[in-house]
Design a protein around this motif. Structure first.
Motif, PDB file in Angstrom:
ATOM      1  N   ILE A   1      10.278 -12.569  31.128  1.00 18.50           N
ATOM      2  CA  ILE A   1       9.439 -13.818  31.028  1.00 18.50           C
ATOM      3  C   ILE A   1       9.565 -14.766  32.191  1.00 18.50           C
ATOM      4  N   GLY A   2       8.631 -15.461  32.693  1.00 16.14           N
ATOM      5  CA  GLY A   2       8.770 -16.495  33.448  1.00 16.14           C
ATOM      6  C   GLY A   2       7.949 -17.537  32.975  1.00 16.14           C
ATOM      7  N   LEU A   3       8.300 -18.855  33.435  1.00 19.70           N
ATOM      8  CA  LEU A   3       7.769 -20.248  33.105  1.00 19.70           C
ATOM      9  C   LEU A   3       7.951 -20.957  34.313  1.00 19.70           C
ATOM     10  N   ILE A   4       6.942 -21.269  35.141  1.00 21.94           N
ATOM     11  CA  ILE A   4       6.985 -22.241  36.391  1.00 21.94           C
ATOM     12  C   ILE A   4       6.148 -23.336  35.955  1.00 21.94           C
TER      13      ILE A   4
ATOM     14  N   GLU B   1      14.595 -23.781  23.291  1.00 17.76           N
ATOM     15  CA  GLU B   1      14.149 -23.927  21.934  1.00 17.76           C
ATOM     16  C   GLU B   1      13.687 -22.540  21.420  1.00 17.76           C
ATOM     17  N   MET B   2      12.850 -21.889  22.416  1.00 17.61           N
ATOM     18  CA  MET B   2      12.455 -20.352  22.146  1.00 17.61           C
ATOM     19  C   MET B   2      13.700 -19.465  21.803  1.00 17.61           C
ATOM     20  N   CYS B   3      14.442 -19.397  22.961  1.00 13.51           N
ATOM     21  CA  CYS B   3      15.816 -18.516  22.723  1.00 13.51           C
ATOM     22  C   CYS B   3      16.476 -18.868  21.348  1.00 13.51           C
TER      23      CYS B   3
ATOM     24  N   ASP C   1      17.668 -20.673  35.970  1.00 10.15           N
ATOM     25  CA  ASP C   1      17.144 -21.839  36.114  1.00 10.15           C
ATOM     26  C   ASP C   1      17.930 -22.506  37.428  1.00 10.15           C
ATOM     27  N   THR C   2      17.266 -22.225  38.598  1.00 14.13           N
ATOM     28  CA  THR C   2      15.737 -21.783  39.073  1.00 14.13           C
ATOM     29  C   THR C   2      15.843 -20.525  39.740  1.00 14.13           C
ATOM     30  N   TYR C   3      14.672 -19.792  39.779  1.00 15.56           N
ATOM     31  CA  TYR C   3      14.787 -18.592  40.501  1.00 15.56           C
ATOM     32  C   TYR C   3      14.780 -18.954  41.959  1.00 15.56           C
ATOM     33  N   ASP C   4      14.110 -19.716  42.404  1.00 23.17           N
ATOM     34  CA  ASP C   4      14.200 -20.243  43.936  1.00 23.17           C
ATOM     35  C   ASP C   4      15.426 -20.621  44.342  1.00 23.17           C
ATOM     36  N   GLN C   5      16.261 -21.321  43.367  1.00 28.25           N
ATOM     37  CA  GLN C   5      17.694 -21.720  43.651  1.00 28.25           C
ATOM     38  C   GLN C   5      18.593 -20.331  43.740  1.00 28.25           C
ATOM     39  N   LEU C   6      18.251 -19.431  42.858  1.00 29.03           N
ATOM     40  CA  LEU C   6      18.948 -18.179  42.789  1.00 29.03           C
ATOM     41  C   LEU C   6      18.808 -17.447  44.000  1.00 29.03           C
ATOM     42  N   LEU C   7      17.841 -17.323  44.543  1.00 29.33           N
ATOM     43  CA  LEU C   7      17.528 -16.848  45.939  1.00 29.33           C
ATOM     44  C   LEU C   7      18.416 -17.645  47.006  1.00 29.33           C
ATOM     45  N   GLU C   8      18.569 -18.891  46.941  1.00 32.82           N
ATOM     46  CA  GLU C   8      18.914 -19.665  47.935  1.00 32.82           C
ATOM     47  C   GLU C   8      20.645 -19.205  48.080  1.00 32.82           C
ATOM     48  N   ILE C   9      21.166 -19.123  46.782  1.00 39.25           N
ATOM     49  CA  ILE C   9      22.680 -18.858  46.710  1.00 39.25           C
ATOM     50  C   ILE C   9      22.965 -17.280  47.077  1.00 39.25           C
ATOM     51  N   SER C  10      21.802 -16.642  47.087  1.00 37.89           N
ATOM     52  CA  SER C  10      21.935 -14.998  47.629  1.00 37.89           C
ATOM     53  C   SER C  10      22.030 -15.188  49.072  1.00 37.89           C
ATOM     54  N   LYS C  11      21.407 -15.886  49.713  1.00 33.04           N
ATOM     55  CA  LYS C  11      21.221 -15.777  51.180  1.00 33.04           C
ATOM     56  C   LYS C  11      22.803 -15.835  51.966  1.00 33.04           C
ATOM     57  N   PRO C  12      23.521 -16.625  51.795  1.00 31.59           N
ATOM     58  CA  PRO C  12      24.922 -16.524  52.297  1.00 31.59           C
ATOM     59  C   PRO C  12      25.587 -15.094  52.146  1.00 31.59           C
TER      60      PRO C  12
ATOM     61  N   VAL D   1      20.173  -6.464  27.810  1.00 35.18           N
ATOM     62  CA  VAL D   1      19.941  -7.869  28.222  1.00 35.18           C
ATOM     63  C   VAL D   1      18.789  -7.957  29.038  1.00 35.18           C
ATOM     64  N   HIS D   2      17.888  -8.812  28.674  1.00 34.15           N
ATOM     65  CA  HIS D   2      16.657  -9.060  29.548  1.00 34.15           C
ATOM     66  C   HIS D   2      16.686 -10.421  30.200  1.00 34.15           C
ATOM     67  N   PHE D   3      15.882 -10.843  30.907  1.00 33.40           N
ATOM     68  CA  PHE D   3      15.891 -12.118  31.828  1.00 33.40           C
ATOM     69  C   PHE D   3      14.553 -13.074  31.598  1.00 33.40           C
ATOM     70  N   ILE D   4      14.765 -14.186  31.701  1.00 36.55           N
ATOM     71  CA  ILE D   4      13.659 -15.335  31.821  1.00 36.55           C
ATOM     72  C   ILE D   4      14.001 -16.004  33.077  1.00 36.55           C
ATOM     73  N   ILE D   5      12.819 -16.149  33.895  1.00 36.73           N
ATOM     74  CA  ILE D   5      13.172 -17.089  34.797  1.00 36.73           C
ATOM     75  C   ILE D   5      12.012 -18.518  34.951  1.00 36.73           C
ATOM     76  N   ILE D   6      12.618 -19.345  35.556  1.00 40.94           N
ATOM     77  CA  ILE D   6      12.097 -20.693  35.573  1.00 40.94           C
ATOM     78  C   ILE D   6      12.062 -21.348  36.923  1.00 40.94           C
TER      79      ILE D   6
END
Length: 381
Positions: free
Chosen positions: A18-21, A34-36, A107-118, A166-171
């Motif tokens: 699931i994604g919510l932007i 709250e949903m979780c 939370d958030t997916y774009d920040q996850l990509l940022e920490i993956s770059k190093p 285990v599944h994932f939700i991205i924000i």
């Protein structure tokens, strides 16, 4: 034998990606929390606050971890751990340490990509010591190869979660973007991700639901009390005034001005920004699709609950076996290290060799069970 089987729709919404932007501050973290909790309980989810994201700070009772880096040991003071380290811990200890965990929220997916770059830069430099780089754009030959590698390692880690149920939700955040229509070539404005479209599409294709949270405003034109001259006449100057605004989540937009998505054909296009409405929208879409089969929803829920219990049993067995193997490998590694360091000292190695012989082994590093390996190592420990 022939392969393949008919898909059976899973009824639990948290069994899907699931994604919510949406706009910053609109309440994305709160509504997902709250949903979780309503679907899985207080220990059925965990938020990973990635990089410089800190949305959990303002939400009482949220279950979260900070992941400021791709890899780091747990720091209890700051409640921080590396993203990779947390995923590995869940995969290795799902049934013992995380028995109720059903979903991980990014939370958030774009920040996850940022920490993956190093990490990608580190991987490149490790594999290419003669050609080190400092930039993600230069990694692995450039031409977006470094960015693609970042997406690859992130998705690989998220899919590791799926191996233990285990599944994932991205924000994520949004912005208005000018886009070109593929068919007509015309330009239109879309409310979509603030990430690069390349990165966004890589994860969007993996989502079953993508909701876009926005504010719906009703604007009327009112007189300002001022006038202007047009063709010799006094014309009232008007201004737009907001008379009503409300938050909403869009799952399907026929005008394509909101970059949403659902793999379920019967999803309601739009809902109020409300947790119960969100759960209902997902559940109704899933159940409508499931009802197209021959089994009732209640039968499917019973079968899937039993299947999940059986799967957890199998995961527990694999988990226990892996832990035993890991312990055995660690002990044998210590024995090997001792033998390597003392290879020119027969008198030092003698107790080890004798302990191995007492266990019926010629090679002290050949133990196939933990207890035997411990006995051998204890001769020199």
């Amino acid at each position: 034998m022939g392969y393949g089987k008919k898909n059976v729709i899973k009824i639990d919404p948290l069994s899907y990606n699931i994604g919510l932007i949406g706009e910053s501050g609109i309440g994305k973290t709160t509504i997902i929390k709250e949903m979780c909790e309503k679907l899985a309980g207080e220990d059925g989810y965990i938020f990973l606050e990635c990089g410089k994201e800190d949305g959990a700070d303002g939400i009482n009772g949220i279950n979260y971890l900070n992941c400021p880096e791709w890899s780091m040991d747990y720091d209890e003071l700051t409640n921080s751990i590396g993203f990779e380290d947390f995923i590995d811990d869940v995969v290795e200890n799902k049934t013992t340490e995380y028995p109720n965990l059903k979903t991980v929220v990014i939370d958030t997916y774009d920040q996850l990509l940022e920490i993956s770059k190093p990490e990608v830069i580190r991987m490149h430099n490790s594999e290419n010591p003669d050609k080190p780089v400092k930039s993600i754009k230069a990694a692995f030959g450039g031409y977006m190869a470094g960015e693609d590698k970042a997406t690859e390692i992130v998705l690989d880690k998220l899919w590791e979660l799926k191996t233990v149920g285990v599944h994932f939700i991205i924000i994520g955040h949004v912005k208005q973007r000018q886009q070109d229509d593929v068919a007509t070539g015309q330009t239109y404005t879309s409310l979509t991700t603030n990430m690069s479209m390349r990165d966004f599409n890589a994860i969007k294709t993996k989502l079953h639901f993508l909701g876009v949270a926005s504010i719906d405003r009703e604007i009327v034109q009112e007189k300002t009390g001022k006038t202007k001259k047009e063709k010799g006449k006094d014309i009232d100057i008007m201004k737009g005034v907001i008379t009503k605004e409300s938050r909403k989540i869009t799952f399907r937009d026929d005008s394509y001005s909101i970059d949403s998505k659902s793999r379920f054909a019967d999803i309601v296009p739009e809902i109020p920004f409300d947790v119960d409405e969100l759960i209902k929208a997902l559940t109704d879409a899933i159940k409508t699709e499931a009802s197209k089969g021959s089994k009732s929803i209640s039968d499917l829920e019973k079968e899937q609950k039993a299947a999940e219990a059986e799967r957890m049993k199998q995961i527990a067995e694999v988990e226990a076996s892996n832990k035993v193997k890991k312990e055995l490998d660690e002990i044998n590694s210590k024995i090997k290290e001792f033998c390597t360091v003392n290879k020119s000292k027969p008198a030092v190695l003698k107790p080890l060799i004798e302990a191995a012989k007492a266990c019926g082994l010629k090679n002290p590093m050949a133990a196939e069970d933990v207890e035997t390996a411990k006995k051998i190592l204890s001769a020199v420990a």
